[in-house]
Write an enzyme that holds these catalytic residues in place. Structure first.
Site, PDB file in Angstrom:
ATOM      1  N   HIS A 111      96.086   0.256  25.395  1.00 31.30           N
ATOM      2  CA  HIS A 111      96.986  -0.837  25.026  1.00 31.30           C
ATOM      3  C   HIS A 111      97.377  -0.736  23.543  1.00 31.30           C
ATOM      4  CE1 HIS A 111      98.212  -4.554  27.337  1.00 31.30           C
ATOM      5  NE2 HIS A 111      98.749  -4.823  26.171  1.00 31.30           N
ATOM      6  N   SER A 141     108.604  -5.386  30.181  1.00 34.75           N
ATOM      7  CA  SER A 141     107.379  -6.200  30.225  1.00 34.75           C
ATOM      8  C   SER A 141     107.575  -7.476  31.040  1.00 34.75           C
ATOM      9  CB  SER A 141     106.990  -6.574  28.795  1.00 34.75           C
ATOM     10  OG  SER A 141     106.022  -7.601  28.797  1.00 34.75           O
ATOM     11  N   LYS A 195      98.359   0.831  34.615  1.00 35.31           N
ATOM     12  CA  LYS A 195      98.407   1.074  33.163  1.00 35.31           C
ATOM     13  C   LYS A 195      97.156   0.509  32.497  1.00 35.31           C
ATOM     14  CE  LYS A 195     101.110   0.081  29.005  1.00 35.31           C
ATOM     15  NZ  LYS A 195     100.416  -0.990  28.291  1.00 35.31           N
ATOM     16  N   MET A 249     106.843  -3.685  26.252  1.00 34.59           N
ATOM     17  CA  MET A 249     106.454  -4.482  25.080  1.00 34.59           C
ATOM     18  C   MET A 249     107.108  -5.851  25.171  1.00 34.59           C
ATOM     19  SD  MET A 249     106.500  -1.664  22.087  1.00 34.59           S
ATOM     20  CE  MET A 249     107.979  -0.960  22.749  1.00 34.59           C
ATOM     21  N   ALA A 250     106.299  -6.860  24.942  1.00 30.10           N
ATOM     22  CA  ALA A 250     106.728  -8.249  25.084  1.00 30.10           C
ATOM     23  C   ALA A 250     107.705  -8.641  23.960  1.00 30.10           C
ATOM     24  CB  ALA A 250     105.493  -9.147  25.026  1.00 30.10           C
ATOM     25  N   ARG A 276      95.235  -2.653  21.021  1.00 27.34           N
ATOM     26  CA  ARG A 276      95.434  -4.100  20.858  1.00 27.34           C
ATOM     27  C   ARG A 276      94.423  -4.948  21.620  1.00 27.34           C
ATOM     28  NH1 ARG A 276     100.615  -5.137  18.998  1.00 27.34           N
ATOM     29  NH2 ARG A 276     101.014  -7.085  20.129  1.00 27.34           N
ATOM     30  N   TYR A 324     101.989  -8.290  34.903  1.00 30.12           N
ATOM     31  CA  TYR A 324     100.699  -8.937  34.687  1.00 30.12           C
ATOM     32  C   TYR A 324     100.512  -9.853  35.883  1.00 30.12           C
ATOM     33  CZ  TYR A 324     100.166  -7.651  29.716  1.00 30.12           C
ATOM     34  OH  TYR A 324      99.994  -6.979  28.539  1.00 30.12           O
ATOM     35  N   THR A 376      99.459  -3.665  34.703  1.00 30.40           N
ATOM     36  CA  THR A 376      98.581  -3.509  33.531  1.00 30.40           C
ATOM     37  C   THR A 376      97.212  -4.078  33.853  1.00 30.40           C
ATOM     38  OG1 THR A 376     100.454  -3.545  32.043  1.00 30.40           O
ATOM     39  CG2 THR A 376      98.314  -4.059  31.077  1.00 30.40           C
ATOM     40  N   ARG A 426      92.457 -10.617  17.945  1.00 32.30           N
ATOM     41  CA  ARG A 426      93.603 -10.212  17.107  1.00 32.30           C
ATOM     42  C   ARG A 426      93.520 -10.850  15.711  1.00 32.30           C
ATOM     43  NH1 ARG A 426      98.118  -9.397  20.632  1.00 32.30           N
ATOM     44  NH2 ARG A 426      97.412  -8.057  22.316  1.00 32.30           N
TER      45      ARG A 426
HETATM   46  C1  FMN Z   1     104.255  -5.823  20.300  1.00 32.26           C
HETATM   47  C2  FMN Z   1     103.660  -5.181  21.525  1.00 32.26           C
HETATM   48  C3  FMN Z   1     103.718  -5.852  22.735  1.00 32.26           C
HETATM   49  C4  FMN Z   1     103.163  -5.269  23.881  1.00 32.26           C
HETATM   50  N1  FMN Z   1     103.305  -5.908  25.076  1.00 32.26           N
HETATM   51  C5  FMN Z   1     102.827  -5.324  26.200  1.00 32.26           C
HETATM   52  C6  FMN Z   1     103.053  -5.926  27.471  1.00 32.26           C
HETATM   53  O1  FMN Z   1     103.689  -6.963  27.583  1.00 32.26           O
HETATM   54  N2  FMN Z   1     102.530  -5.308  28.556  1.00 32.26           N
HETATM   55  C7  FMN Z   1     101.823  -4.129  28.464  1.00 32.26           C
HETATM   56  O2  FMN Z   1     101.362  -3.601  29.471  1.00 32.26           O
HETATM   57  N3  FMN Z   1     101.617  -3.528  27.266  1.00 32.26           N
HETATM   58  C8  FMN Z   1     102.108  -4.094  26.152  1.00 32.26           C
HETATM   59  N4  FMN Z   1     101.949  -3.460  24.940  1.00 32.26           N
HETATM   60  C9  FMN Z   1     101.257  -2.157  24.888  1.00 32.26           C
HETATM   61  C10 FMN Z   1     102.257  -1.003  25.043  1.00 32.26           C
HETATM   62  O3  FMN Z   1     102.801  -0.970  26.333  1.00 32.26           O
HETATM   63  C11 FMN Z   1     101.609   0.373  24.783  1.00 32.26           C
HETATM   64  O4  FMN Z   1     100.469   0.504  25.588  1.00 32.26           O
HETATM   65  C12 FMN Z   1     101.239   0.626  23.326  1.00 32.26           C
HETATM   66  O5  FMN Z   1     102.106  -0.049  22.439  1.00 32.26           O
HETATM   67  C13 FMN Z   1     101.300   2.123  23.059  1.00 32.26           C
HETATM   68  O6  FMN Z   1     100.896   2.418  21.778  1.00 32.26           O
HETATM   69  P1  FMN Z   1     101.900   2.704  20.548  1.00 32.26           P
HETATM   70  O7  FMN Z   1     102.495   1.398  20.178  1.00 32.26           O
HETATM   71  O8  FMN Z   1     100.967   3.237  19.501  1.00 32.26           O
HETATM   72  O9  FMN Z   1     102.931   3.729  20.977  1.00 32.26           O
HETATM   73  C14 FMN Z   1     102.505  -4.013  23.798  1.00 32.26           C
HETATM   74  C15 FMN Z   1     102.472  -3.347  22.563  1.00 32.26           C
HETATM   75  C16 FMN Z   1     103.044  -3.914  21.445  1.00 32.26           C
HETATM   76  C17 FMN Z   1     102.997  -3.140  20.159  1.00 32.26           C
END
Ligand code: FMN
Length: 380
Positions: free
Chosen positions: A272, A120, A248, A92-93, A275, A148, A174, A183
């Site tokens: 994701h 991340s 991923k 997560m970023a 998202r 990425y 990813t 979004r």
């Molecule tokens: C705030 C946020 C930032 C994220 N940033 C990335 C990222 O940088 N790279 C990535 O592959 N997934 C990113 N994700 C996705 C997560 O790795 C993951 O797939 C997802 O949050 C899983 O679902 P959950 O939050 O319901 O557990 C992000 C998710 C969130 C909530």
């Protein structure tokens, strides 16, 4: 435990948090609406976001009583390592948005709890600092780097070399976000990063100069996506690194098969966290067909909406080797830094053990018999 510098942000656990849902409610009260929209929002109508949590809840468990449970455990093997339990932290970023200790606190908590951590590409902490903090921890889970692919492949290669040199043990590529997704919630709250938080590991990456476009041309197809990764880039990446590559963002069984052909070491079934593409099915619904396609030939991980130990048990029952947890970790981090993340991970593991005991599973190998077949399973 190693030390990270103290900060004035919360680092002790507020009373009354006994579940991941409690952590979520509490965290919402601490964050601005804009950061909350970034953390907890999803794409468009947020249908996939909601479906992810709902779909785990909709599957029913089934229980066998009077099973011998002594000596049971949650251990699993992943890419050649034995893990104490199958729970990892999703990449997560910008975690410094949640707490000044950001990714350092998350990594410290994960390593203390034996949970794997995926850092991340867009982390707000240098990847070397995170690795240095936790690699010496004897009980830690795996430390992986999420990649990425950047349009500048030379820069990408250097980033991979940095991750290798720092001691990361796998790359998580990813593949489901060539663009960000619609979004609405973030835009409605005008989310933007504060000046002191950035993707520090991408420093030095040249700003992309947008192509001049005619009005009839597409900013996506004629510009942004010209360098979007393809299957050929997975081959390219394999040639750049000795590290195992986990893809991923797999949601189609054919892509899982292709990942296997391409030499991927594993895949993560993920949308994701709802998202990117709204109305993709929930991951609980995607998992069985992908598990069947892969047939045990490589490890299968899953994320999206896992909020209870029972959800984790269901994921394992449906063919996952391990799971990743996203937003709940950010909630724990917001509420109490490393202590909050550790609490979230501990709750989830304790609940998993409880779910195993109450369904009569001594080990995760017993999990498949703990889930109702879908036709009888819907609770509502
Ligand atoms: C705030 C946020 C930032 C994220 N940033 C990335 C990222 O940088 N790279 C990535 O592959 N997934 C990113 N994700 C996705 C997560 O790795 C993951 O797939 C997802 O949050 C899983 O679902 P959950 O939050 O319901 O557990 C992000 C998710 C969130 C909530």
């Amino acid at each position: 435990m190693k030390r990270i510098e103290p900060s004035s942000a919360p680092h002790s656990l507020p009373d009354g948090l006994v579940s991941l849902a409690d952590h979520e409610r509490h965290a919402q009260g601490l964050l601005s609406e804009a950061v909350w929209a970034y953390f907890n929002g999803g794409a468009a109508h947020e249908i996939t976001l909601r479906a992810n949590t709902q779909a785990w809840q909709d599957r029913a468990l089934r229980s066998r009583v009077l099973q011998p449970l002594a000596g049971g455990h949650t251990r699993t093997t992943l890419l050649g390592r034995t893990l104490a339990h199958p729970i990892l932290v999703a990449p997560m970023a910008y975690q410094c948005l949640a707490h000044p200790h950001g990714e350092l606190a998350t990594a410290l908590a994960a390593s203390a709890l034996g949970a794997g951590m995926v850092l991340s590409t867009q982390a707000s902490t240098p990847l070397e600092d995170v690795a240095r903090l936790v690699l010496g921890e004897p009980e830690r889970g795996p430390l992986w780097f999420q990649l990425y692919l950047q349009a500048d492949r030379g820069f990408t290669r250097e980033l991979v070399q940095r991750a290798e040199a720092a001691g990361y043990e796998a790359l998580v590529l990813t593949v489901d976000a060539p663009v960000q997704g619609v979004r609405d919630r973030e835009r409605r709250h005008a989310f933007k990063l504060p000046a002191h938080i950035s993707a520090v590991n991408l420093q030095g990456l040249r700003e992309r100069t947008p192509c001049p476009l005619r009005p009839s041309q597409s900013a996506l197809f004629d510009d942004l996506l010209r360098h979007a990764p393809t299957w050929d880039d997975v081959d390219w990446l394999r040639q750049q690194t000795q590290l195992p590559i986990v893809l991923k963002g797999i949601s189609h069984p054919d892509d899982a098969r292709q990942a296997l052909t391409c030499g991927a070491a594993g895949v993560i079934v993920s949308n994701h966290g709802g998202r990117t593409l709204d109305t993709l099915p929930a991951t609980a619904r995607l998992l069985p067909a992908i598990s069947q396609a892969v047939g045990g030939a490589m490890p299968l991980l899953v994320d999206g909406g896992l909020r209870r130990g029972t959800d984790v048990l269901k994921a394992i029952a449906l063919g996952a080797t391990a799971v990743l947890v996203g937003r709940p970790v950010l909630h724990g981090l917001t509420n109490a830094g490393a202590v909050g993340v550790a609490h979230v991970l501990r709750l989830l593991r304790d609940e998993l053990e409880m779910a195993m005991a109450l369904t009569g599973c001594r080990t995760l190998a017993d999990a498949p018999r703990a889930i109702e077949p879908l036709s009888y399973g819907a609770l509502v």
